[in-house]
Every structure is written in structure tokens, then in C-alpha cells.
Design a protein around this motif. Structure first.
Motif, PDB file in Angstrom:
ATOM      1  N   UNK A   1     -26.861 -40.554   8.567  1.00  0.00           N
ATOM      2  CA  UNK A   1     -26.509 -39.342   9.315  1.00  0.00           C
ATOM      3  C   UNK A   1     -25.241 -38.697   8.798  1.00  0.00           C
ATOM      4  N   UNK A   2     -24.834 -37.618   9.471  1.00  0.00           N
ATOM      5  CA  UNK A   2     -23.638 -36.878   9.029  1.00  0.00           C
ATOM      6  C   UNK A   2     -22.746 -36.558  10.234  1.00  0.00           C
ATOM      7  N   UNK A   3     -21.519 -36.150   9.906  1.00  0.00           N
ATOM      8  CA  UNK A   3     -20.572 -35.743  10.956  1.00  0.00           C
ATOM      9  C   UNK A   3     -21.117 -34.472  11.617  1.00  0.00           C
ATOM     10  N   UNK A   4     -21.210 -34.422  12.952  1.00  0.00           N
ATOM     11  CA  UNK A   4     -21.734 -33.198  13.580  1.00  0.00           C
ATOM     12  C   UNK A   4     -20.742 -32.034  13.441  1.00  0.00           C
ATOM     13  N   UNK A   5     -21.262 -30.818  13.470  1.00  0.00           N
ATOM     14  CA  UNK A   5     -20.389 -29.637  13.490  1.00  0.00           C
ATOM     15  C   UNK A   5     -19.725 -29.585  14.866  1.00  0.00           C
ATOM     16  N   UNK A   6     -18.495 -29.043  14.938  1.00  0.00           N
ATOM     17  CA  UNK A   6     -17.780 -29.047  16.227  1.00  0.00           C
ATOM     18  C   UNK A   6     -18.588 -28.488  17.401  1.00  0.00           C
ATOM     19  N   UNK A   7     -19.413 -27.457  17.150  1.00  0.00           N
ATOM     20  CA  UNK A   7     -20.167 -26.893  18.284  1.00  0.00           C
ATOM     21  C   UNK A   7     -21.260 -27.858  18.774  1.00  0.00           C
ATOM     22  N   UNK A   8     -21.582 -28.854  17.956  1.00  0.00           N
ATOM     23  CA  UNK A   8     -22.628 -29.817  18.329  1.00  0.00           C
ATOM     24  C   UNK A   8     -22.065 -31.195  18.665  1.00  0.00           C
ATOM     25  N   UNK A   9     -20.752 -31.302  18.933  1.00  0.00           N
ATOM     26  CA  UNK A   9     -20.204 -32.615  19.265  1.00  0.00           C
ATOM     27  C   UNK A   9     -20.947 -33.187  20.472  1.00  0.00           C
ATOM     28  N   UNK A  10     -21.400 -34.459  20.374  1.00  0.00           N
ATOM     29  CA  UNK A  10     -22.109 -35.050  21.511  1.00  0.00           C
ATOM     30  C   UNK A  10     -21.168 -35.228  22.700  1.00  0.00           C
ATOM     31  N   UNK A  11     -21.746 -35.315  23.899  1.00  0.00           N
ATOM     32  CA  UNK A  11     -20.873 -35.375  25.080  1.00  0.00           C
ATOM     33  C   UNK A  11     -20.235 -36.754  25.281  1.00  0.00           C
ATOM     34  N   UNK A  12     -20.875 -37.812  24.821  1.00  0.00           N
ATOM     35  CA  UNK A  12     -20.297 -39.154  24.966  1.00  0.00           C
ATOM     36  C   UNK A  12     -19.445 -39.496  23.768  1.00  0.00           C
ATOM     37  N   UNK A  13     -19.597 -40.713  23.267  1.00  0.00           N
ATOM     38  CA  UNK A  13     -18.906 -41.093  22.042  1.00  0.00           C
ATOM     39  C   UNK A  13     -19.467 -40.234  20.914  1.00  0.00           C
ATOM     40  N   UNK A  14     -18.589 -39.619  20.143  1.00  0.00           N
ATOM     41  CA  UNK A  14     -19.073 -38.691  19.103  1.00  0.00           C
ATOM     42  C   UNK A  14     -19.788 -39.414  17.974  1.00  0.00           C
ATOM     43  N   UNK A  15     -19.516 -40.708  17.864  1.00  0.00           N
ATOM     44  CA  UNK A  15     -20.170 -41.478  16.797  1.00  0.00           C
ATOM     45  C   UNK A  15     -21.499 -42.071  17.269  1.00  0.00           C
ATOM     46  N   UNK A  16     -21.753 -42.047  18.570  1.00  0.00           N
ATOM     47  CA  UNK A  16     -22.926 -42.734  19.134  1.00  0.00           C
ATOM     48  C   UNK A  16     -24.251 -42.428  18.418  1.00  0.00           C
ATOM     49  N   UNK A  17     -24.539 -41.147  18.088  1.00  0.00           N
ATOM     50  CA  UNK A  17     -25.829 -40.880  17.436  1.00  0.00           C
ATOM     51  C   UNK A  17     -26.008 -41.590  16.085  1.00  0.00           C
ATOM     52  N   UNK A  18     -24.902 -42.039  15.478  1.00  0.00           N
ATOM     53  CA  UNK A  18     -24.995 -42.727  14.182  1.00  0.00           C
ATOM     54  C   UNK A  18     -24.736 -44.228  14.311  1.00  0.00           C
ATOM     55  N   UNK A  19     -24.529 -44.695  15.538  1.00  0.00           N
ATOM     56  CA  UNK A  19     -24.074 -46.062  15.730  1.00  0.00           C
ATOM     57  C   UNK A  19     -25.229 -46.968  16.140  1.00  0.00           C
ATOM     58  N   UNK A  20     -25.402 -48.055  15.411  1.00  0.00           N
ATOM     59  CA  UNK A  20     -26.474 -49.006  15.694  1.00  0.00           C
ATOM     60  C   UNK A  20     -26.289 -49.721  17.027  1.00  0.00           C
TER      61      UNK A  20
END
Ligand SMILES: Nc1ncnc2c1ncn2[C@@H]1O[C@H](COP(=O)(O)OP(=O)(O)OP(=O)(O)O)[C@@H](O)[C@H]1O
Ligand SMILES: [Mg+2]
Length: 330
Positions: free
Chosen positions: A277-296
Motif C-alpha cells: 500500500x501507500x501513504x494516503x493523501x491528506x484528504x483521505x486520512x483514515x479516521x482511526x489509526x492512519x496506518x491501520x489500512x496497511x497494518x497486518x
């Protein structure tokens, strides 16, 4: 225990956004860290994490559409964010020197190297043009540029990439700053030149007794250069610690991922790990932990809540829910 009085530069709770089509999108969120006297602090993270913007805030050189809504940047206890522009001009270059990420955009192609270095010296000291040019030659000697008397008369395009980077360092060090901010100082250079430039920065730091904020995405550079490390991910500090703890006891899955992608001597390039995965753009920062979508290891909680920066040991802190449990167990 850390001594408050040795903090030379401190960023406290910085919140910064960009105005895009009438809306402010936050890019830096409650970032805090400090640089002590004589320290080399590494600011690490993938592209787009907010490293350059953080350092440009310190220099008060942000793009026009940037908005700082919270925080302080304390240099020797003085909040630079509240300083008048004329005070900042005195501090910038004189107290805080910066090597910018793109050398060709910060060297002016139509002026000689000598003119560009002496301009900075003339801005901050009461000397004649001739004296400033002599001082520029001295600065070029300091960064080990051969034939400095000749180079002061040359234009940027006449120099190699490595020599241009040395000139950039000479410019940043022109007025003996107490803090040198080096934004990816070696990324554009080939490997042997990279090593020389890093040696030069370390040597200058020792000789001038300055501190360095070294921005890089390369943990190999961090291992070699830094005393202390701040890991950023999507505008958050996700982990910070002394360099030994970062390498021996990394606690945030992002830091662990960065370390696993570091080449080792007995591993060939094909088998290198990368973080999916990649670092999200600021407008798409996830609401929880920002790394969560890439975290196993992400749980439901990680997807919904922002983990706090949690103390592990001394100044070692990380922003991950898994730590709260472990610290609690200890
Ligand atoms: N002028 C601007 N307007 C809007 N967004 C911006 C502007 N400048 C930077 N950004 C955004 O701010 C975020 C952080 O950018 P920054 O340049 O600090 O990243 P970085 O960590 O230095 O990345 P790199 O390793 O590529 O240099 C990025 O999402 C970037 O797109
Ligand atoms: Mg950058």
C-alpha cells in the motif's frame, strides 16, 4: 532524565493544513519533538508523510496556502510562529540553516556561487563585499571543495551534483547556524557521493558544535548518522526514541515495516520486504489509526480510534494500541 535546558529547538503540538478550494485539509497533526544541543535527530517516513512541511514550518518558509492552526515552534525558548518577519529574517540563515530538498531550485542559475554565498553573509554581518567573498571561499574550503577561488566565479550548472550539494551545505553553514536542517541531502546523489556528503555533515556538526535535523526516508542513513529518531506517518509522529531503541526495540508496525525493508548484507534485493500500500493523501486520512489500512495487526479499534502516543521507556514513545497492553503488562 532529559534536561529541559538542553532543548535547542522544540516543535510542540503543530497542526498545519493547506487551503484547497476554500477548505482546509490538515496535513500535520499535533506533531511534537525536540532537538537537543549537539544532537543529530532523524525525521523519517515515506514520501508524503509531512517531513518537508514540518521543516519548512521551522524556517517559516511555507507555501502561501498553508495554515498553522495550533502549536509552537520554540527556538531557544522563543516561539518562532509569533516572531515578526524581520526577526525571522535574522534567525533564518544565521541561527537555523537549511539544505533544501531540491538543490537546483534553491541555487540561482544566473548568479555565481560566490555571489550566492556572500549574499547570505552580507545579510547577516557588517562586512564589505570583498570580505564576504573571502568568507565565501573559506566556507567552500570548509566543505572540501577543490579550487574554491575558481568555484566562487562559477555558475551552478558548471558543477557536478555532488559539488552542488557541497555548495548548498556551504550556503546553509555560511553564518555558522546552531541548527542545520538537511532535507534529503543525499537522495539525488549516487552512493559513493552520498557517503561523502553524510561524512561532511557529521564532520561539520562536530566542528561547529551545531545540531542537525536530518530528513530522510532511508533508515540506513539514520543508523549511520542519528542519535535520535522521529518516525512520521501521514502527518502524525508514530514513534520516537534514541537510535538504539528504534533499531533494537521498534514498537510501531510502521517502524517495523520500514526496518524490514532495509537491505541487509546477506539478503538479495529480490527478497526485500516492502510495506504493502501507500501513504494516503491528506484528504483521505483514515479516521482511526492512519496506518491501520496497511497494518497486518489492525483491529476494529484501530480502524475507528486514533491511538495516543504512549510512553514505553524514557523518551521512547509510539502511537499504537498494541503498546498500551504491553506497557500495562510490564
Ligand atoms: N502547497 C501545497 N498544497 C497542498 N498540499 C501540499 C502542499 N505542499 C505539500 N502538500 C502536501 O502535504 C503533504 C506532506 O508533504 P511533504 O512535502 O511534507 O512530504 P515529505 O514527507 O517531505 O515527502 P517526500 O519524502 O516526498 O519529500 C503531502 O500530502 C503533500 O501533497
Ligand atoms: Mg520532502
Amino acid at each position: 532524565m532529559e534536561n529541559e535546558s538542553t532543548k535547542l529547538l522544540e516543535i510542540r503540538d503543530l497542526v498545519l493544513g493547506f487551503n484547497i478550494e476554500g477548505e482546509t485539509v490538515n496535513v500535520i497533526d499535533n506533531v511534537s519533538f525536540s532537538i537537543n544541543e549537539g544532537q543529530i535527530v532523524g525525521l523519517v517516513g515515506e514520501s508524503g508523510c509531512g517531513k518537508s512541511i514540518t521543516s519548512l514550518s521551522v524556517m517559516r518558509l511555507l507555501p502561501r496556502n498553508a495554515v498553522i492552526s495550533k502549536g509552537e515552534i520554540l527556538y531557544q525558548g522563543k516561539n518562532l510562529l509569533e516572531s515578526a518577519e524581520d526577526e525571522i529574517i535574522k534567525i533564518r540563515g544565521k541561527e537555523l540553516g537549511m539544505i533544501f530538498q531540491e538543490p537546483m531550485t534553491s541555487l540561482n542559475p544566473v548568479y555565481t556561487i560566490g555571489d550566492q554565498i556572500s549574499e547570505i553573509i552580507l545579510l547577516h554581518s557588517q562586512v564589505s563585499k570583498k570580505e564576504a567573498l573571502d568568507m565565501a571561499i573559506e566556507k567552500l574550503k570548509l566543505v572540501s571543495i577543490p579550487s574554491p577561488e575558481k568555484v566562487v566565479r562559477q555558475y551552478p550548472h558548471e558543477l557536478s551534483g555532488g559539488m552542488r550539494q557541497r555548495v548548498m551545505i556551504a550556503m546553509a553553514m555560511a553564518c555558522d547556524p546552531k541548527v542545520l536542517i538537511a532535507d534529503e541531502p543525499t537522495t539525488a546523489l549516487d552512493v559513493t557521493i552520498q557517503a561523502q556528503i553524510l561524512d561532511l555533515i557529521r564532520d561539520l556538526k562536530d566542528r561547529t558544535k551545531s545540531s542537525v535535523l536530518l530528513i530522510t526516508h532511508d533508515l540506513g542513513v539514520v543508523a549511520e548518522m542519528c542519535d535520535y529518531v522521529v518516525v512520521m506517518y501521514a502527518g502524525h509522529v508514530v514513534e520516537e526514541a534514541d537510535v538504539f531503541s528504534i533499531f533494537e526495540n521498534p514498537r510501531h508496525p510502521y517502524t517495523i515495516g520500514l526496518l524490514r525493508s532495509l537491505p541487509t548484507l546477506n539478503e538479495d534485493r529480490e527478497r526485500l520486504h516492502t510495506i504493502d500500500g501507500t501513504v494516503p493523501a491528506p484528504k483521505d486520512f483514515p479516521k482511526g489509526c492512519r496506518f491501520a489500512p496497511r497494518c497486518g495487526k489492525a483491529t476494529e479499534q484501530c480502524l475507528n480510534e486514533v491511538p495516543p502516543l504512549t510512553s514505553i521507556n524514557g523518551t521512547h514513545r509510539a502511537r499504537c494500541f498494541s503498546i498500551t497492553e504491553k506497557v500495562g503488562d510490564a
